[in-house]
Design an enzyme around this catalytic site. Structure first.
Site, PDB file in Angstrom:
ATOM      1  N   TYR A  24      46.317  37.062  62.745  1.00 17.59           N
ATOM      2  CA  TYR A  24      46.329  37.645  61.404  1.00 17.59           C
ATOM      3  C   TYR A  24      46.176  36.559  60.347  1.00 17.59           C
ATOM      4  O   TYR A  24      45.428  36.717  59.382  1.00 17.59           O
ATOM      5  CB  TYR A  24      47.616  38.431  61.168  1.00 17.59           C
ATOM      6  CG  TYR A  24      47.693  38.993  59.765  1.00 17.59           C
ATOM      7  CD1 TYR A  24      46.895  40.074  59.401  1.00 17.59           C
ATOM      8  CD2 TYR A  24      48.522  38.426  58.800  1.00 17.59           C
ATOM      9  CE1 TYR A  24      46.930  40.581  58.110  1.00 17.59           C
ATOM     10  CE2 TYR A  24      48.565  38.925  57.511  1.00 17.59           C
ATOM     11  CZ  TYR A  24      47.767  40.003  57.170  1.00 17.59           C
ATOM     12  OH  TYR A  24      47.805  40.494  55.885  1.00 17.59           O
ATOM     13  N   SER A 106      54.180  36.175  47.259  1.00 22.07           N
ATOM     14  CA  SER A 106      53.236  37.279  47.407  1.00 22.07           C
ATOM     15  C   SER A 106      53.901  38.625  47.134  1.00 22.07           C
ATOM     16  O   SER A 106      55.096  38.813  47.381  1.00 22.07           O
ATOM     17  CB  SER A 106      52.670  37.279  48.832  1.00 22.07           C
ATOM     18  OG  SER A 106      51.941  38.456  49.102  1.00 22.07           O
ATOM     19  N   GLN A 127      52.691  36.607  42.590  1.00 21.15           N
ATOM     20  CA  GLN A 127      51.352  37.180  42.764  1.00 21.15           C
ATOM     21  C   GLN A 127      51.432  38.693  42.825  1.00 21.15           C
ATOM     22  O   GLN A 127      52.318  39.251  43.480  1.00 21.15           O
ATOM     23  CB  GLN A 127      50.711  36.645  44.048  1.00 21.15           C
ATOM     24  CG  GLN A 127      49.363  37.249  44.391  1.00 21.15           C
ATOM     25  CD  GLN A 127      49.480  38.465  45.300  1.00 21.15           C
ATOM     26  OE1 GLN A 127      50.476  38.630  46.011  1.00 21.15           O
ATOM     27  NE2 GLN A 127      48.491  39.337  45.263  1.00 21.15           N
ATOM     28  N   ARG A 164      38.713  43.226  58.984  1.00 17.70           N
ATOM     29  CA  ARG A 164      39.191  42.081  59.767  1.00 17.70           C
ATOM     30  C   ARG A 164      39.257  42.487  61.238  1.00 17.70           C
ATOM     31  O   ARG A 164      40.257  43.032  61.708  1.00 17.70           O
ATOM     32  CB  ARG A 164      40.543  41.619  59.235  1.00 17.70           C
ATOM     33  CG  ARG A 164      40.465  41.216  57.770  1.00 17.70           C
ATOM     34  CD  ARG A 164      41.818  41.024  57.129  1.00 17.70           C
ATOM     35  NE  ARG A 164      41.688  40.867  55.671  1.00 17.70           N
ATOM     36  CZ  ARG A 164      42.699  40.895  54.819  1.00 17.70           C
ATOM     37  NH1 ARG A 164      43.930  41.068  55.273  1.00 17.70           N
ATOM     38  NH2 ARG A 164      42.489  40.755  53.527  1.00 17.70           N
ATOM     39  N   LYS A 251      42.961  35.649  40.113  1.00 18.56           N
ATOM     40  CA  LYS A 251      42.604  35.078  41.417  1.00 18.56           C
ATOM     41  C   LYS A 251      41.521  35.910  42.096  1.00 18.56           C
ATOM     42  O   LYS A 251      41.665  37.124  42.239  1.00 18.56           O
ATOM     43  CB  LYS A 251      43.843  35.012  42.312  1.00 18.56           C
ATOM     44  CG  LYS A 251      43.607  34.387  43.679  1.00 18.56           C
ATOM     45  CD  LYS A 251      44.915  34.314  44.457  1.00 18.56           C
ATOM     46  CE  LYS A 251      44.747  33.607  45.791  1.00 18.56           C
ATOM     47  NZ  LYS A 251      43.907  34.355  46.734  1.00 18.56           N
ATOM     48  N   HIS A 275      39.400  34.660  49.020  1.00 20.90           N
ATOM     49  CA  HIS A 275      40.536  35.194  49.781  1.00 20.90           C
ATOM     50  C   HIS A 275      40.586  34.573  51.177  1.00 20.90           C
ATOM     51  O   HIS A 275      40.958  35.231  52.161  1.00 20.90           O
ATOM     52  CB  HIS A 275      40.444  36.721  49.885  1.00 20.90           C
ATOM     53  CG  HIS A 275      41.770  37.417  49.796  1.00 20.90           C
ATOM     54  ND1 HIS A 275      42.246  37.972  48.635  1.00 20.90           N
ATOM     55  CD2 HIS A 275      42.734  37.652  50.727  1.00 20.90           C
ATOM     56  CE1 HIS A 275      43.435  38.523  48.862  1.00 20.90           C
ATOM     57  NE2 HIS A 275      43.748  38.333  50.126  1.00 20.90           N
TER      58      HIS A 275
END
EC number: 1.1.-.-
Length: 396
Positions: A24, A106, A127, A164, A251, A275
């Site tokens: 991951y 995060s 974030q 992903r 971002k 990213h």
């Protein structure tokens, strides 16, 4: 095992972690072309070696948003840190704090804002994603403000999750994912004891605080995935700009025109980022995108950058390409998974030493002296010849 670089931490983390967690953090989107190019393009940036410059008074210190940094590095936002080490966000934040650099929490951290902020002396950064549930966004901003967070990093390159493929194969998602994760955990005893048993609770702290109930990986994949908002526009950011008192950083910038829009919007900074190659495969690496963006907005807005940075030499390269500060992601997560706070602290020491070597051998006594002149010219504008066509094609 001898640890001399972030690559050593990666190898150690792969042995310690269950595959669903290692892949991951290690993987990217689609065929992972951009993931690879992030590292490879940066490694091809050539620096000018200079000699006999009396480098005895070299300094890495810099200032960003009126904060003094011991070096132009911050720990960027990485989700699920608390799944990689026991209360991982707290450990990483303490390492950053001790080194004199910012830590960014995060949205999808395991440890909530209220657990991490009191653990360090330096105000942390926070974030935030744009989500359909604006109530959650406001709740998170209010809590971040109450906890004394100094800077808001607003991630805009995730209106929808990236594809992903590794996640389906590793057990993070896909058929029978929960059972596959359990079987992996019990066959990795070091992680199972340190994090699986003693690192609980494993919920998403910031989301649980809002929903008023425990959350977990299924919520990360489900609730969060269903809440990303593809309708986002600059107008949606206006209420956040009005609400947030401190610096606001956008971002996920890869195009010079988007960087100019960020200046017009009134952002204090941007992060040149794809990213970490986890969203859209085939886009520019950060190293390729950065020079044209710096040409467009350098001096008008703070330029941060991430993606592909693995060592102190890479930090110097990124600054020479136009960044003011860089964000570490995978590099510190590998170290965190291997040795917790001590691992991150050691990584930061390694990066500092590597930066000092690079600066000494390029004749830059201070961060302000790392410029385009630090790069080998004549190979293409600020980049090796192989990269120059892409950089020129992206200029606006």
């Amino acid at each position: 095992m001898i640890i001399s670089a972030a690559s050593d931490y990666r190898a150690a983390a792969q042995r310690i972690l269950p595959p669903f967690l290692f892949h991951y953090m290690d993987g990217g989107a689609y065929s992972e072309y951009t993931l690879r190019r992030n590292v490879e393009d940066l490694s091809e940036v050539a620096l000018r070696q200079r000699i006999l410059k009396n480098m005895s008074d070299l300094s890495l210190e810099t200032t960003l948003f009126n904060e003094k940094l011991s070096m132009p590095v911050a720990l960027g936002p990485v989700g699920l840190c608390g799944m990689y080490a026991r209360r991982g966000e707290v450990q990483a934040a303490k390492a950053a704090d001790a080194h004199g650099i910012p830590f960014t929490l995060s949205t999808v951290s395991v440890c909530p804002i209220e657990e991490v902020a009191p653990a360090i002396k330096r105000p942390m950064w926070f974030q935030l994603y744009v989500l359909r549930d604006r109530g959650f966004m406001r709740n998170a901003l209010e809590r971040a403000k109450a906890a004394g967070c100094s800077t808001l990093v607003f991630t805009v390159d995730m209106p929808t999750p990236g594809a992903r493929y590794r996640d389906a194969h590793s057990g993070m998602s896909g058929p029978n994912a929960a059972m596959r994760r359990y079987l992996q955990a019990v066959t990795h005893p070091q992680w199972a004891w340190d994090v699986g048993l003693n690192g609980r609770p494993h919920d998403l702290g910031n989301i649980s605080a809002y929903l008023g109930k425990p959350t977990g990986l299924e919520d990360y994949i489900g609730w969060l995935g269903n809440n990303f908002d593809p309708s986002i526009s600059w107008k949606d950011l206006e209420w956040i700009r009005d609400f947030w008192d401190g610096p606001m950083v956008i971002k996920g910038i890869l195009d010079p025109e988007d960087a100019r829009d960020a200046v017009r919007f009134g952002a204090d900074g941007i992060v040149v980022s794809n990213h970490g190659g986890r969203q859209l495969d085939g886009v520019l690496s950060s190293a390729r995108a950065l020079p044209a963006i710096a040409d467009a907005v350098k001096g008008d807005i703070a330029i941060l950058a991430d993606s592909g940075i693995r060592n102190g030499l890479d930090v110097v390269r990124m600054i020479a390409l136009g960044a003011d500060t860089i964000l570490l992601g995978r590099a510190f997560l590998y170290a965190l998974a291997t040795a917790g706070q001590a691992g991150v602290a050691n990584l930061l020491n390694l990066i500092e030493k590597e930066m000092k070597v690079a600066m000494t051998l390029t004749g830059a006594k201070s961060i302000s002296e790392i410029t385009q002149d630090s790069l080998v010219q004549g190979l293409g504008k600020e980049l090796p010849a192989a990269l120059a066509p892409m950089a020129k094609g992206n200029a606006a």
